[in-house]
Design an enzyme around this catalytic site. Structure first.
Site, PDB file in Angstrom:
ATOM      1  N   HIS A 173      -6.868   5.355   2.597  1.00 45.49           N
ATOM      2  CA  HIS A 173      -6.075   6.511   3.001  1.00 45.49           C
ATOM      3  C   HIS A 173      -4.600   6.323   2.674  1.00 45.49           C
ATOM      4  CE1 HIS A 173      -9.455   7.756   5.946  1.00 45.49           C
ATOM      5  NE2 HIS A 173      -9.586   8.308   4.769  1.00 45.49           N
TER       6      HIS A 173
ATOM      7  N   ARG B 278     -11.132  20.693  -9.381  1.00 44.41           N
ATOM      8  CA  ARG B 278     -12.251  19.921  -8.825  1.00 44.41           C
ATOM      9  C   ARG B 278     -12.938  20.769  -7.764  1.00 44.41           C
ATOM     10  NH1 ARG B 278      -7.666  16.529  -8.264  1.00 44.41           N
ATOM     11  NH2 ARG B 278      -7.530  14.853  -9.817  1.00 44.41           N
TER      12      ARG B 278
ATOM     13  N   ARG C 238     -14.130  22.387 -13.324  1.00 47.08           N
ATOM     14  CA  ARG C 238     -15.157  21.359 -13.527  1.00 47.08           C
ATOM     15  C   ARG C 238     -16.294  21.600 -12.550  1.00 47.08           C
ATOM     16  NH1 ARG C 238     -13.504  15.333 -12.210  1.00 47.08           N
ATOM     17  NH2 ARG C 238     -13.823  16.099 -10.082  1.00 47.08           N
TER      18      ARG C 238
ATOM     19  N   GLU D 239     -16.046  11.439 -20.789  1.00 45.91           N
ATOM     20  CA  GLU D 239     -15.855  10.337 -19.838  1.00 45.91           C
ATOM     21  C   GLU D 239     -16.653   9.096 -20.228  1.00 45.91           C
ATOM     22  OE1 GLU D 239     -15.521  12.289 -15.550  1.00 45.91           O
ATOM     23  OE2 GLU D 239     -17.106  13.198 -16.770  1.00 45.91           O
TER      24      GLU D 239
ATOM     25  N   ASP E 172     -12.570   7.617 -15.777  1.00 47.28           N
ATOM     26  CA  ASP E 172     -13.938   7.171 -16.022  1.00 47.28           C
ATOM     27  C   ASP E 172     -14.116   6.636 -17.430  1.00 47.28           C
ATOM     28  OD1 ASP E 172     -15.459   7.316 -13.672  1.00 47.28           O
ATOM     29  OD2 ASP E 172     -15.555   9.487 -13.781  1.00 47.28           O
TER      30      ASP E 172
ATOM     31  N   CYS F 262      -7.089  15.157 -18.580  1.00 47.61           N
ATOM     32  CA  CYS F 262      -6.937  15.519 -17.161  1.00 47.61           C
ATOM     33  C   CYS F 262      -7.054  14.321 -16.232  1.00 47.61           C
ATOM     34  CB  CYS F 262      -7.948  16.587 -16.761  1.00 47.61           C
ATOM     35  SG  CYS F 262      -9.670  16.070 -16.928  1.00 47.61           S
TER      36      CYS F 262
END
Length: 838
Positions: A472, A569, A605, A694, A718, A765
């Site tokens: 976090h 997203r 996406r 990716e 990724d 991105c």
């Protein structure tokens, strides 16, 4: 097969208990129904209670496939509903109501049922489940006897004539034989009689019993004797030995020295840690500490330490029976008060900080935490503060044993613990200090409420000794635009007031930098505004777009003058749910984002669940390597309706709004996958269709992929992970997960060249798109647009405005031909300095 019905007043509790229980049986093979709650009220809020008809229906649904059904209940009225349900059911399957603890009983019953036991054995396991916890908490003179732990008298053991195999093993995983390893042992013991005895003269347990295994109390370093009789004794023994040697998949931390077979002492494993301290134990001036940069930026300011946590309450103070109910009330009221405080902070927060604080509020309201703490008061005479401390510690250890992202949530448990204890003791809660001047906050770790409280304050950077890229601290630091470095060993030894330079890009903390370096950092910290048009010095256009995760993010991006959205997203619609959202729900959520960018491009996406973002209705629970499993577009192989509904909702949202909607699929590796996705999207009414690059496979097939899609977007996070075979969530591998790695840059170059040849757009991105130093390289490699967090738009625009297209190509060439990431940075820096005339 034995079926199980879990009857709970709370749907959330029932589902959470089931999720925990199913993690104990990797191979599945057990049928469980949850009959929880009593519906919803007029506002859609869940009603606490139980419904006998729902319980009866659950029993009947299991009856068709099961030889018997075990019913577990959480509270008194649940028992009444279960008894009535037995009368209301229409099936004649044998049913047993178990007087077992709800959570522990469900875990034990699931493991026993998965092992193929009959109804009587499953019921017995569930009913005995509390013995493990009782054994841990009882005083020595109340601990279970050896006969109890064996689960029966010695005369019940198999005859000596049967095939027998023995071995001595050592517990290697840090948390010892807790529920998950015990479940793996029980699963591996199927088909044979397995006995485990803690050496030298500890208790014994049967391998098929989850509760008896837990009663063993075996911790890291303990030795156990395994005895296997009957069936394939040697094969079963080998599987069990392998589980112990592997640490049950939880890791095998170095153990203390032990006596080898010859009586010699084996050396303990040690690591050399650089000593950066001076004679006073403080980090010396001029030292550079290294950690993991998780939020970009560079800033210099004096150090302030987070106030220390509350001291551990005294374990020796006992509460007399006449005063225990008052202590119980103190726990209950304190938990309610803390939940209310966090609810207030949640209302003031936005975006990811809001979601994280809401999770902490739910922790404070966790009925299991409160009930376990109050049980310690009533049964053991613990003080309210001590009971909360012990209960939270047990929960924290459980999270740590799960590893990965779950282990990083331990800070959340500690935060809620301290808040409840502070409320009980009526003392001030330690937290973020208030200062008039800018400061760098240094701590061992930060709780979510602390991190979220930094918004609008004078803190300019964060440094912690613990935490990872998904903690976090990292998430909120990025959302607040604060440079942050985590995993910086010895950071708390930096003296208060010492000036440090925090570089969130490189993951360094420099103690007492030179005045020139401080001035340089101050200049770099000045905000750079974006005018809404990205272009190079020679006028070549490069669209600068924003990455968003929902309507609040879209509003921020629009205010920052982003030219559009390069990555929307959509996971926010699907998270924290047990079933998929409806088409109408999705349409409304998507419209709220599209409305912020009328007439401008929004690249959406599709659902990218799996890996570090698993969803219960989309992903299997038993994937051994989810990063290489069913994630992204691959989910459509199992749940094609999820993709079709999402595309339908996106088409409806696009028709209702004026944004220029484009849709792309994540985790594409083949041309066939891209072709099938394009066909699905076109069938739904979406015109412009692309894919994410990716995987190295997609990068190498870029030319062929451009034949079936309109555009591609590079997900550099990724792409680096899969190219370098390095988990991007591991701090230890941060140097490999670097978009400056030449291998990654060469793949990006392959995609860029294919895009130029096809005359089609190539976007970036991933995190790399927001790096001002890397932006010219990406453009030189063929990127036509860059998408990033809105806070990075100004810096990236400034960097691009200083170079020409030819400069970018020269920078790209030296970067991709470098041998290392460090060499690539140096080479690009030299080219761009030459360009600027230095």
């Amino acid at each position: 097969m034995i079926g199980i019905v879990a009857v709970s007043h709370s749907a959330r509790l029932g589902e959470a208990a089931l999720e925990l229980a199913l993690q104990m049986v990797q191979g599945g093979g057990v049928r469980v129904q949850v009959a929880a709650g009593a519906g919803v009220d007029a506002d859609g809020a869940p009603i606490l209670g139980t419904d006998a008809v729902a319980v009866a229906t659950a029993i009947d649904e299991l009856a068709a496939d099961c030889d018997g059904v075990l019913v577990l209940m959480d509270l008194g009225s649940a028992v009444l509903s279960a008894e009535l349900a037995v009368e209301l059911r229409t099936s004649d399957v044998p049913v047993r109501l178990a007087p077992a603890p709800f959570v522990e009983g469900l875990l034990a019953a699931v493991v026993a049922a998965a092992a193929g036991n009959g109804l009587d054995a499953v019921a017995a396991e569930a009913s005995a489940a509390l013995a493990a916890k009782t054994g841990q908490l009882a005083p020595v003179d109340e601990a279970p006897t050896e006969s109890d732990a064996q689960g029966g008298p010695a005369t019940d053991r198999p005859a000596e004539g049967e095939a027998t195999a023995r071995a001595t093993v050592r517990v290697r995983n840090p948390q010892g034989l807790h529920a998950r390893p015990a479940a793996l042992i029980a699963e591996a013991s199927a088909g044979a009689d397995v006995r485990l005895r803690r050496l030298p003269a500890g208790p014994e347990a049967t391998g098929a019993s989850l509760s008896r295994l837990l009663i063993l109390g075996a911790r890291q370093g303990d030795e156990l004797e395994l005895t296997v009789r009957g069936g394939d004794a040697r094969g079963v023994l080998d599987r069990l030995v392998a589980l112990f040697d592997d640490g049950f998949g939880e890791g095998t931390e170095p153990l203390a020295p032990v006596k080898a077979r010859g009586g010699e002492t084996a050396p303990a494993v040690s690591q050399d840690v650089p000593d950066h301290t001076d004679g006073a134990g403080e980090v010396a001036a001029g030292t550079v500490l290294r950690g993991r940069g998780v939020s970009p930026g560079r800033v210099a300011a004096p150090v302030v330490h987070l106030a220390p946590a509350l001291p551990e309450p005294d374990a020796d103070v006992l509460v007399p029976p006449s005063e225990r109910e008052a202590e119980v009330s103190a726990i209950e009221w304190a938990a309610v008060a803390v939940a209310d405080q966090l609810r207030g902070r949640t209302a003031e927060a936005t975006g990811e900080a809001k979601a994280i604080l809401d999770a902490s509020r739910l922790l404070a309201s966790d009925p299991e935490l409160v009930s376990e703490a109050t049980a310690l008061v009533r049964e053991k005479g613990r003080t309210a503060a001590r009971a909360v401390w012990e209960t939270a510690t047990a929960h924290e250890r459980g999270l740590a044993a799960l590893g990965g992202r779950m282990a990083e949530r331990a800070a959340d448990i500690r935060d809620v613990r301290d808040r409840i204890i502070a409320e009980i003791l009526e003392v001030d809660m330690p937290g973020v200090p208030e200062r008039e001047e800018p400061f760098v906050l240094v701590a061992v770790d930060l709780a979510p409420a602390d991190t979220a409280a930094l918004a609008g304050g004078r803190c300019v950077a964060l440094v912690t000794e613990q935490g990872g890229p998904t903690s976090h601290t990292a998430i909120i630091a990025r959302s607040l635009g604060l440079p942050a470095v985590v995993g910086a060993a010895e950071a708390t030894r930096i003296p208060v007031g010492a000036v440090v330079m925090v570089d969130g890009d490189r993951g360094t903390v420099e103690v007492d930098p030179s005045p020139e370096r401080v001035a340089e950092a101050a200049a770099a910290a000045e905000p750079v505004l974006f005018d809404g048009t990205g272009s190079l010095r020679d006028g070549h256009r490069v669209a600068l777009l924003a990455n968003v995760g929902g309507a609040p993010d879209a509003a921020v991006a629009a205010a920052a003058h982003a030219e559009g959205i390069g990555l929307f997203r959509t996971e926010f619609c699907f998270l924290d749910r047990t079933d998929a959202p409806s088409v109408d729900e999705q349409t409304a959520a998507y419209r709220a984002v599209l409305a912020a960018f009328p007439g401008r491009k929004v690249v959406v996406r599709t659902l990218d669940a799996g890996s570090d973002k698993p969803l219960p209705f989309a992903n299997a629970e038993d994937e051994e390597n989810p990063a290489l499993g069913v994630r992204g577009l691959r989910i459509a192989r199992r749940r094609p309706e999820l993709l079709r509904d999402q595309l339908k909702a996106l088409a409806a949202a696009a028709e209702a709004e004026s944004a220029l909607v484009e849709v792309m699929a994540p985790m594409v590796a083949t041309v066939d996958e891209a072709r099938e996705f394009a066909a699905e999207a076109h069938a739904a009414g979406l015109e412009r269709v692309g894919i994410m690059i990716e995987t190295p496979a997609a990068a190498l097939l870029a030319a062929q992929l451009f034949e079936v899609v309109d555009f591609v977007s590079l997900g550099t996070n990724d792409l680096a992970q899969y190219t370098m075979a390095a988990d991007r969530l591991l701090s230890d591998l941060g140097d490999l997960n670097d978009p400056w790695q030449p291998a990654v840059l060469r793949l990006i170059g392959e995609v860029g060249a294919a895009g130029r040849a096809a005359g089609k757009p190539v976007g970036v991105c991933g995190e790399a798109g927001g790096d001002p130093a890397l932006a010219p390289v990406l453009v030189g490699l063929g990127a036509t647009s860059l998408s990033m967090t809105p806070r990075s738009l100004g810096r990236v625009a400034e960097a691009l405005a200083a170079v020409s297209e030819e400069d970018c190509r020269r920078a790209a060439e030296v970067a991709r031909n470098a041998s290392t990431a460090a060499d690539a940075r140096v080479a690009v820096g030299a080219v761009l300095r030459e360009t600027h005339g230095h």
